[in-house]
Design a protein around this motif. Sequence first.
Motif, PDB file in Angstrom:
ATOM      1  N   PHE A  52       0.839  -1.204   0.000  1.00 18.60           N
ATOM      2  CA  PHE A  52       0.000   0.000   0.000  1.00 18.60           C
ATOM      3  C   PHE A  52       0.869   1.248   0.000  1.00 18.60           C
ATOM      4  CE2 PHE A  52      -2.709   3.274   1.784  1.00 18.60           C
ATOM      5  CZ  PHE A  52      -3.931   3.032   1.174  1.00 18.60           C
ATOM      6  N   GLN A  53       1.970   1.183   0.728  1.00 23.25           N
ATOM      7  CA  GLN A  53       2.906   2.299   0.790  1.00 23.25           C
ATOM      8  C   GLN A  53       3.481   2.611  -0.590  1.00 23.25           C
ATOM      9  OE1 GLN A  53       6.592   1.600   3.024  1.00 23.25           O
ATOM     10  NE2 GLN A  53       6.028   3.337   4.320  1.00 23.25           N
ATOM     11  N   ALA A  54       3.742   1.571  -1.375  1.00 17.49           N
ATOM     12  CA  ALA A  54       4.292   1.772  -2.720  1.00 17.49           C
ATOM     13  C   ALA A  54       3.260   2.362  -3.672  1.00 17.49           C
ATOM     14  CB  ALA A  54       4.814   0.442  -3.262  1.00 17.49           C
ATOM     15  N   PHE A  55       2.004   1.956  -3.538  1.00 16.49           N
ATOM     16  CA  PHE A  55       0.961   2.435  -4.440  1.00 16.49           C
ATOM     17  C   PHE A  55       0.488   3.845  -4.092  1.00 16.49           C
ATOM     18  CE2 PHE A  55       0.526  -2.043  -5.538  1.00 16.49           C
ATOM     19  CZ  PHE A  55       0.259  -1.972  -6.901  1.00 16.49           C
ATOM     20  N   PHE A  56       0.485   4.187  -2.788  1.00 12.19           N
ATOM     21  CA  PHE A  56      -0.041   5.478  -2.356  1.00 12.19           C
ATOM     22  C   PHE A  56       1.030   6.251  -1.594  1.00 12.19           C
ATOM     23  CE2 PHE A  56      -3.731   2.770  -2.856  1.00 12.19           C
ATOM     24  CZ  PHE A  56      -4.621   3.597  -3.529  1.00 12.19           C
ATOM     25  N   ALA A  57       2.171   6.437  -2.223  1.00 11.22           N
ATOM     26  CA  ALA A  57       3.305   7.072  -1.552  1.00 11.22           C
ATOM     27  C   ALA A  57       3.015   8.518  -1.169  1.00 11.22           C
ATOM     28  CB  ALA A  57       4.547   7.006  -2.439  1.00 11.22           C
ATOM     29  N   LEU A  63       1.509   4.623  -9.982  1.00 11.05           N
ATOM     30  CA  LEU A  63       1.882   3.378 -10.663  1.00 11.05           C
ATOM     31  C   LEU A  63       3.220   3.517 -11.376  1.00 11.05           C
ATOM     32  CD1 LEU A  63      -1.606   2.431 -12.178  1.00 11.05           C
ATOM     33  CD2 LEU A  63      -0.541   1.548 -10.105  1.00 11.05           C
ATOM     34  N   GLN A  64       4.136   4.259 -10.775  1.00 13.17           N
ATOM     35  CA  GLN A  64       5.450   4.443 -11.364  1.00 13.17           C
ATOM     36  C   GLN A  64       6.258   3.150 -11.238  1.00 13.17           C
ATOM     37  OE1 GLN A  64       7.243   7.770  -9.397  1.00 13.17           O
ATOM     38  NE2 GLN A  64       5.696   9.224 -10.104  1.00 13.17           N
ATOM     39  N   PRO A  65       6.847   2.670 -12.341  1.00 17.45           N
ATOM     40  CA  PRO A  65       7.614   1.417 -12.283  1.00 17.45           C
ATOM     41  C   PRO A  65       8.730   1.457 -11.244  1.00 17.45           C
ATOM     42  CG  PRO A  65       7.212   2.076 -14.551  1.00 17.45           C
ATOM     43  CD  PRO A  65       6.760   3.217 -13.698  1.00 17.45           C
ATOM     44  N   LYS A  66       9.411   2.591 -11.139  1.00 18.83           N
ATOM     45  CA  LYS A  66      10.510   2.686 -10.172  1.00 18.83           C
ATOM     46  C   LYS A  66      10.015   2.466  -8.755  1.00 18.83           C
ATOM     47  CE  LYS A  66      14.198   5.788  -8.627  1.00 18.83           C
ATOM     48  NZ  LYS A  66      14.826   7.125  -8.796  1.00 18.83           N
ATOM     49  N   ARG A  67       8.869   3.069  -8.447  1.00 16.76           N
ATOM     50  CA  ARG A  67       8.314   2.926  -7.103  1.00 16.76           C
ATOM     51  C   ARG A  67       7.797   1.513  -6.871  1.00 16.76           C
ATOM     52  NH1 ARG A  67       7.562   6.831  -3.755  1.00 16.76           N
ATOM     53  NH2 ARG A  67       7.695   8.421  -5.372  1.00 16.76           N
TER      54      ARG A  67
END
Length: 435
Positions: A52-57, A63-67
């Motif tokens: 969730f942290q990666a999707f809603f930083a 939806l950034q590939p790096k993230r």
Amino acid sequence: MFFLALAALADTTSRRRWWRVMLAGFAVGMGISEGSDIGAIYSLYAALFVAFQAFFANGALTLQPKRMIAGVGRVAVVGLCAALLAAQPVSELIATNIKGVVGTQQDSQTKEARWDFATQWSLPKMETLGLLVPGLFGYRMDTPGGGGYWGLVGRSPEWDRYVANGQEGAAPSGFARYSGGGSYAGVLVVLLAIWAAVQGFRSKNSVFNSHQRRWIWFWLGIGAISLALAFGRFASFYRLIYALPYFSTIRNPVKFLSLVSVSVVVLFAYGMDGLWRTYTAAQQIKTRPKLNWWRQLSNFDRKWLSGCFIALGTSLLAWLLYGSNQDALKQYLSSVQIADSLSAEIASFSVRQVGWFVLFFASGIILMTLIISRAFTNAGGRAAGVLFGLLLVADLGRANQPWIIFFNYGQMYAGNPIIDKLREKPFEHRVAFLP
């Protein structure tokens, strides 16, 4: 350990963030080592936290590939460090409790045959009220004064079928109930958690920013999913994860209430933070409230307080109706194998517990009204905190009192010939494996 893992994972910008991710992994691993299956369940929720942290930083869907790659990497590091710390206890657990043990095979027939055994300790949906009313269904099986447990947690499923068939024939030999748990969350805790949840769905004029609101949604989802799974055999949700590999080896869905408690505590913390920043922070309080303070409140505050007092009135009415139907409650207790000699005492105890809930609910609403109306000046903000703390301690302290059992230690540890013999050379009298 779970909270330590979340604290270590919270910061994604520090130069030492990967060291903290490793620390989170070790905390998760320690939880697995100490908690076995419940520790493994917590580890899955920690992975959901990272995802969730990666999707809603930044508070919005990203939806950034790096993230996304970084998120996958964080989950991998947590999993690797957890596996490193928990490898030995997990391998022993598998060897002794799963591998080669009858009934742990993962084919559909074995899983279905194990269903009753695995879901015996499920939470009946009605007993969700125990989150709000302590001891509504009793405490321990042996709590005196009418506090004995009379709910259905721990009831053997064969009792369900026996009752469904009109209790014809011989009574089953399994447990009619067997509990010693308890899921009370605290009136003030739930009140502020609900306030935070409502604020989390306000797109405008919320006391929380978009980032905080997304995390409130996350914890709401965690609580709702965990509660649905805690119902076990009393609902269909648990079937979804029971079909997953090795979930059939985990017993007692009621343990998911542990995650419900976690989510409620986190939402309570959000609520306390938002309430404090908005109504008691020094920059917010200029003057004492005037006589027309109600008109000065925002539209949301008026609706919230109105809803609270309506809920209080409804609770008071429910208490009166519940108390006036004690005879019906006694009849029900008899139908669930409670002795007639105990039914009156248990019914009276349960009704009193609802009365205590109404009292603390009213106290919480009054205190919240004083804070929202800005009755506490700059110098009184500390007084509001003290009142909150006292009310919280009084509520939880009273509710948890029946769990404390006193023993006469002199009688318990009185000497006898065996103890006296072992006391002579205690260093020699230990249980150990022979060479």
